[in-house]
Scaffold this active site. Structure first.
Site, short mmCIF file in Angstrom:
data_model
loop_
_atom_site.label_atom_id
_atom_site.label_comp_id
_atom_site.label_asym_id
_atom_site.label_seq_id
_atom_site.Cartn_x
_atom_site.Cartn_y
_atom_site.Cartn_z
N THR A 45 -1.19 -0.43 10.83
CA THR A 45 0.04 -1.15 11.15
C THR A 45 0.72 -1.56 9.84
O THR A 45 0.08 -1.61 8.79
CB THR A 45 -0.24 -2.37 12.05
OG1 THR A 45 -1.18 -3.21 11.40
CG2 THR A 45 -0.79 -1.93 13.41
N THR A 84 2.16 -4.27 7.94
CA THR A 84 1.71 -5.28 6.97
C THR A 84 0.25 -5.05 6.60
O THR A 84 -0.15 -5.20 5.44
CB THR A 84 1.91 -6.71 7.51
OG1 THR A 84 3.30 -6.89 7.79
CG2 THR A 84 1.45 -7.76 6.53
N CYS A 85 -0.55 -4.66 7.56
CA CYS A 85 -1.97 -4.44 7.32
C CYS A 85 -2.19 -3.31 6.31
O CYS A 85 -3.03 -3.41 5.43
CB CYS A 85 -2.68 -4.11 8.63
SG CYS A 85 -2.40 -5.34 9.93
N SER A 86 -1.41 -2.24 6.43
CA SER A 86 -1.56 -1.07 5.56
C SER A 86 -0.83 -1.21 4.24
O SER A 86 -1.28 -0.66 3.23
CB SER A 86 -1.06 0.19 6.27
OG SER A 86 -1.93 0.53 7.32
N LEU A 127 -4.94 -4.83 3.45
CA LEU A 127 -6.06 -4.05 2.93
C LEU A 127 -5.86 -3.68 1.46
O LEU A 127 -6.79 -3.87 0.66
CB LEU A 127 -6.30 -2.80 3.79
CG LEU A 127 -7.43 -1.87 3.36
CD1 LEU A 127 -8.77 -2.61 3.24
CD2 LEU A 127 -7.54 -0.69 4.32
#
Length: 165
Positions: free
Chosen positions: A46, A48-50, A54
């Site tokens: 997703t 923001t996550c990517s 992370l």
């Protein structure tokens, strides 16, 4: 009820990718000894996550370890194959000294046990984990850093690093 500082991690099964494939592991076993930084995202791949979450932990893994983290665990309510592929796509390589453990909470049981689940049905995502970070020392939660909806601040690698020591 959301897990609080001073509470033991609940028992719930996560899945990690082992040498011979998907490997179930109790969350308390995975994070029960030493200091663990656990960060959880609403979903692998997703935005923001990517783009931020992370990658920030990959970039600051050495500094987090120098500040006392024995392990760094990334968790999402996704299956282990998705988590493994996401880790590889982001540059988390097995055997790397800065390796981040990619842990799948496939059914959201651990997120629910922590009281940190979210209902993403309005976005077609089903039950997910909130965006958060925990600092866990010998199985006991030392810090609970939960993001407000739509925020990315307190669970970032930089913020976790500032409170780890």
């Amino acid at each position: 009820m959301t897990i609080a500082q001073g509470e033991r991690l609940p028992q719930a099964q996560l899945t990690i990718m082992g040498e011979s494939g998907p490997t179930p592991i109790d969350a308390a076993e995975l994070m029960g000894e030493g200091t663990t930084v656990l960060f959880s995202v609403p979903g692998a791949f997703t935005p923001t996550c990517s783009a931020k979450h992370l990658p920030g932990f990959i970039e600051h893994a050495d500094a987090l370890r120098a500040a006392g983290a024995d392990r760094i665990v990334c968790m999402a309510v996704n299956d282990i194959f998705v988590m493994d592929a996401w880790g590889k796509a982001a540059g988390v390589e097995e055997g790397d000294e800065n390796r981040i453990v990619m842990a799948a909470d496939g059914n959201g049981d651990f997120a629910q046990a922590l009281g940190l689940e979210m209902d993403g049905r309005a976005f077609g995502m089903g039950l997910r984990s909130q965006r958060f970070a925990l600092i866990v020392r010998d199985g006991v939660v030392d810090q609970v850093l939960v993001e407000a909806p739509g925020e990315f601040r307190v669970s970032s690698a930089e913020h976790v690093l500032s409170v780890l020591g």
